[in-house]
Write an enzyme that holds these catalytic residues in place. Structure first.
Site, PDB file in Angstrom:
ATOM      1  N   LYS A 184     -29.475 -60.803 -73.707  1.00 20.26           N
ATOM      2  CA  LYS A 184     -29.728 -61.445 -75.024  1.00 20.26           C
ATOM      3  C   LYS A 184     -28.712 -60.783 -76.175  1.00 20.26           C
ATOM      4  O   LYS A 184     -28.759 -59.458 -76.702  1.00 20.26           O
ATOM      5  CB  LYS A 184     -31.211 -61.223 -75.564  1.00 20.26           C
ATOM      6  N   GLU A 259     -27.260 -47.385 -75.958  1.00 21.88           N
ATOM      7  CA  GLU A 259     -26.099 -46.646 -76.663  1.00 21.88           C
ATOM      8  C   GLU A 259     -26.228 -46.960 -78.136  1.00 21.88           C
ATOM      9  O   GLU A 259     -26.457 -48.239 -78.643  1.00 21.88           O
ATOM     10  CB  GLU A 259     -24.760 -47.502 -76.204  1.00 21.88           C
ATOM     11  N   CYS A 293     -19.774 -47.676 -84.339  1.00 21.33           N
ATOM     12  CA  CYS A 293     -20.781 -46.590 -84.012  1.00 21.33           C
ATOM     13  C   CYS A 293     -20.015 -45.350 -83.689  1.00 21.33           C
ATOM     14  O   CYS A 293     -20.820 -44.143 -84.075  1.00 21.33           O
ATOM     15  CB  CYS A 293     -21.499 -46.933 -82.614  1.00 21.33           C
ATOM     16  N   GLU A 394     -26.616 -43.101 -90.670  1.00 25.83           N
ATOM     17  CA  GLU A 394     -25.438 -43.801 -90.566  1.00 25.83           C
ATOM     18  C   GLU A 394     -25.498 -44.932 -91.578  1.00 25.83           C
ATOM     19  O   GLU A 394     -26.460 -45.767 -91.701  1.00 25.83           O
ATOM     20  CB  GLU A 394     -25.892 -44.278 -89.095  1.00 25.83           C
TER      21      GLU A 394
HETATM   22  P1  NAD Z   1     -29.746 -53.758 -83.898  1.00 28.24           P
HETATM   23  O1  NAD Z   1     -30.519 -52.468 -83.640  1.00 28.24           O
HETATM   24  O2  NAD Z   1     -30.337 -54.218 -85.332  1.00 28.24           O
HETATM   25  O3  NAD Z   1     -29.805 -54.972 -83.043  1.00 28.24           O
HETATM   26  C1  NAD Z   1     -29.049 -54.720 -81.731  1.00 28.24           C
HETATM   27  C2  NAD Z   1     -29.765 -55.941 -80.934  1.00 28.24           C
HETATM   28  O4  NAD Z   1     -31.113 -55.543 -80.621  1.00 28.24           O
HETATM   29  C3  NAD Z   1     -29.694 -57.124 -81.284  1.00 28.24           C
HETATM   30  O5  NAD Z   1     -29.436 -57.959 -80.243  1.00 28.24           O
HETATM   31  C4  NAD Z   1     -31.312 -57.314 -81.763  1.00 28.24           C
HETATM   32  O6  NAD Z   1     -31.540 -58.713 -81.892  1.00 28.24           O
HETATM   33  C5  NAD Z   1     -32.046 -56.538 -80.884  1.00 28.24           C
HETATM   34  N1  NAD Z   1     -33.361 -56.113 -81.294  1.00 28.24           N
HETATM   35  C6  NAD Z   1     -33.592 -56.096 -82.509  1.00 28.24           C
HETATM   36  N2  NAD Z   1     -35.045 -55.758 -82.433  1.00 28.24           N
HETATM   37  C7  NAD Z   1     -35.458 -55.687 -81.020  1.00 28.24           C
HETATM   38  C8  NAD Z   1     -36.613 -55.285 -80.358  1.00 28.24           C
HETATM   39  N3  NAD Z   1     -37.720 -54.928 -81.043  1.00 28.24           N
HETATM   40  N4  NAD Z   1     -36.764 -55.496 -79.025  1.00 28.24           N
HETATM   41  C9  NAD Z   1     -35.525 -55.903 -78.440  1.00 28.24           C
HETATM   42  N5  NAD Z   1     -34.380 -56.242 -78.997  1.00 28.24           N
HETATM   43  C10 NAD Z   1     -34.210 -56.102 -80.509  1.00 28.24           C
HETATM   44  O7  NAD Z   1     -28.311 -53.343 -84.244  1.00 28.24           O
HETATM   45  P2  NAD Z   1     -27.062 -54.004 -84.942  1.00 28.24           P
HETATM   46  O8  NAD Z   1     -27.318 -53.952 -86.516  1.00 28.24           O
HETATM   47  O9  NAD Z   1     -27.046 -55.477 -84.101  1.00 28.24           O
HETATM   48  O10 NAD Z   1     -25.726 -53.184 -84.669  1.00 28.24           O
HETATM   49  C11 NAD Z   1     -25.479 -51.930 -85.172  1.00 28.24           C
HETATM   50  C12 NAD Z   1     -26.115 -50.940 -84.590  1.00 28.24           C
HETATM   51  O11 NAD Z   1     -25.497 -50.597 -83.371  1.00 28.24           O
HETATM   52  C13 NAD Z   1     -25.567 -49.419 -85.355  1.00 28.24           C
HETATM   53  O12 NAD Z   1     -26.469 -48.484 -85.408  1.00 28.24           O
HETATM   54  C14 NAD Z   1     -24.507 -48.880 -84.261  1.00 28.24           C
HETATM   55  O13 NAD Z   1     -24.291 -47.557 -84.564  1.00 28.24           O
HETATM   56  C15 NAD Z   1     -25.094 -49.359 -82.816  1.00 28.24           C
HETATM   57  N6  NAD Z   1     -24.113 -49.635 -82.038  1.00 28.24           N
HETATM   58  C16 NAD Z   1     -24.031 -48.581 -81.144  1.00 28.24           C
HETATM   59  C17 NAD Z   1     -22.857 -48.739 -80.201  1.00 28.24           C
HETATM   60  C18 NAD Z   1     -22.707 -47.535 -78.944  1.00 28.24           C
HETATM   61  O14 NAD Z   1     -22.041 -48.009 -78.188  1.00 28.24           O
HETATM   62  N7  NAD Z   1     -23.589 -46.507 -79.224  1.00 28.24           N
HETATM   63  C19 NAD Z   1     -22.079 -49.667 -80.368  1.00 28.24           C
HETATM   64  C20 NAD Z   1     -22.151 -50.481 -81.167  1.00 28.24           C
HETATM   65  C21 NAD Z   1     -23.130 -50.599 -82.254  1.00 28.24           C
END
Ligand code: NAD
Length: 486
Positions: A184, A259, A293, A394
């Site tokens: 997803k 991650e 990130c 962050e």
């Molecule tokens: P997010 O956590 O809002 O969403 C990530 C994914 O999770 C999306 O596909 C979203 O639809 C899904 N999601 C949301 N609620 C959910 C739930 N209750 N159950 C299951 N899935 C759910 O993050 P974002 O805004 O898309 O991305 C930014 C964040 O991602 C930042 O915090 C960044 O640091 C992190 N990030 C981490 C890495 C890493 O490798 N450590 C890499 C890129 C981004």
């Protein structure tokens, strides 16, 4: 492409794409869920697409396809898996330009960064393929045969900021391990996801091995997390959502790789050369317009050189860091992905000012001439202390904090005084000294003097930046469990 018209078409008279299918069991399948989500170009606020979001039923269909395919694929030979990975790589490379364009259009990724991310995604696939030669699938321990077995169906949930990389890195490791996949992606990445679905189809990956469902996190993501047929979750995204996933996945004791977010330190040592430091601070701190990130957002500066480094960074941000349309080749900082993210970054800039930080460059509001999109001014704060919100939380935007230190021990203490532990950066002329400092930073990945992407080296976080590791042989093993036969 023959199948395109089933899935994606421009609305007549408008430059708008409609996406209404998921990719399940080797086919583009019309969505059972009917809710829609508008895709907005962050540079212009123009609606550029509309995606139909899947529901629990779409998700269960995808999981059922993956479950059926797992029966035979889990027993496949490494050579067969390598062949699929090579085909995925070739299909991705064949349309590299289109992928990069989708990143630019959909989340405002600066074009050079977008091209780099597509390359890194392709390298990740080959890295998994090459790592297949290193995995010890079977060995004898005394009179016991110990083998590595794929854990089952892998559920992947990815963010919008580099969807292509996370999709292919996770899918490649899972396929190499013998797992089948349900992904997803972020609902904000539907144009990118559409291209990925087409690549998987063009690579002629057998039905059911890779399934992709567009949808919301709390619907499709939650079903993947809950469903008892899914054995493992690999999630990239925010720390808050990662905790929810870990909690919900515990009900069926899924293996979980997380991650998550970061607030990474960049320690500038006393002997660092300005010509090396300034470009490294800018590239690590502002990469992907600060929406990364691993961004090095806490810049730790020796007190004795604070004025000199502050002035050099101000000059570089004001004169050399181009904010602009992401499609322009010279742009370093594109727009924030959404209006919400724009407001969030503004909120932090104002909070930093209210907390007493000094604005050295940037500040609140849009850059001049870029009022029509979610553009923010790359902002440099000085006089920051590590207890301020701008230093602890962050921001996920182009905001750097300069924090001064008196001794190297103090620098290391500040670097590690954070709930996160994803990345770290060290700048210094004496490599051995810099390496000793890097050894003491509590982070999964530390770069000295330059950023180097190594897709075979493990990637992941300490503390609240995550659980487990991805990449190469480490990534593949996270999709496997040992089995002993005596
Ligand atoms: P997010 O956590 O809002 O969403 C990530 C994914 O999770 C999306 O596909 C979203 O639809 C899904 N999601 C949301 N609620 C959910 C739930 N209750 N159950 C299951 N899935 C759910 O993050 P974002 O805004 O898309 O991305 C930014 C964040 O991602 C930042 O915090 C960044 O640091 C992190 N990030 C981490 C890495 C890493 O490798 N450590 C890499 C890129 C981004």
């Amino acid at each position: 492409m023959a199948f395109n018209h089933f899935t994606i078409h421009a609305m007549e008279g408008q430059n708008m794409k409609l996406i209404s299918s998921h990719y399940i069991n080797g086919e583009f399948v019309e969505s059972h869920g009917k809710e829609t989500f508008d895709l907005i170009n962050p540079s212009t606020q123009e609606v550029i697409g509309r995606v139909t979001l899947g529901d629990e039923e779409d998700t269960r269909r995808a999981i059922a396809a993956a479950k059926e395919a797992f029966k035979s694929y889990s027993k496949s030979a490494p050579e067969e898996r390598a062949e699929y990975l090579q085909r995925l790589h070739d299909a991705l490379i064949a349309r590299a330009g289109e992928h990069a364009q989708a990143l630019v259009q959909e989340y405002g990724g600066p074009s050079q960064m977008a091209q780099f991310l597509v390359q890194v995604a392709a390298e990740a696939i080959l890295s998994a393929k090459n790592a297949l030669n290193e995995v010890e699938f079977k060995k004898m321990v005394g009179r016991t045969e110990v083998s590595l077995q794929p854990v089952g169906i892998a559920g992947h949930i990815t963010p919008w900021n580099a969807n292509i990389l996370y999709f292919f890195n996770k899918a490649s490791a899972a396929l190499a391990a013998g797992c089948t996949v349900v992904t997803k992606p972020s609902e904000m990445s539907a144009l990118q996801t559409q291209l990925i679905m087409e690549c998987v189809h063009e690579a002629k990956i057998p039905a059911g091995l890779i399934n992709i469902v567009n949808g919301r996190g709390d619907v499709v993501g939650a079903e993947i997390t809950r469903n008892r047929d899914v054995a493992k979750i690999s999630f990239t995204g925010s720390t808050g959502v990662g905790k929810t996933i870990a909690r919900d996945a515990a009900a069926t004791l899924k293996r979980v790789t997380l991650e998550l977010g970061g607030k990474s330190p960049h320690i500038i040592l006393e002997d660092a050369e300005l010509e090396q430091v300034i470009p490294f601070v800018l590239s690590s701190g502002f990469m992907n317009s600060g929406q990364a990130c691993i961004a090095g957002t806490r810049v730790l500066v020796p007190e004795s050189r604070a004025d000199e480094i502050k002035a050099a960074l101000k000059h570089a941000v004001d004169q050399h860091l181009k904010v602009g349309l992401p499609q322009d080749a010279g742009t370093a900082i594109g727009p924030m992905v959404s209006k919400i993210q724009y407001e969030r970054v503004q909120g932090y800039i104002n909070k930093g000012i209210a907390e007493g930080a000094e604005v050295v460059a940037g500040g609140p509001g849009h850059p001049a001439g870029l009022e029509g999109g979610n553009f923010v001014k790359p902002t440099l704060f000085a006089n920051v202390t590590n207890d301020m919100a701008v230093a602890r939380e962050e921001i996920f935007g182009p905001v750097l904090c300069l924090i001064t230190y008196k001794t190297v021990q103090e620098a290391i203490a500040i670097a590690n005084d954070t709930p996160y532990g994803l990345a770290g950066y060290v700048s210094g002329s004496d490599y051995d000294h810099a390496k000793r400092i890097a050894d003491q930073i509590e982070a999964g990945t530390v770069s000295i003097n330059a950023f180097n992407n190594n897709p075979a080296a493990p990637f992941g976080g300490f503390k609240q930046s995550g659980l487990g590791r991805e990449n190469g042989v480490y990534g593949i093993q996270s999709y496997m469990e040992y089995k002993s036969i005596s």
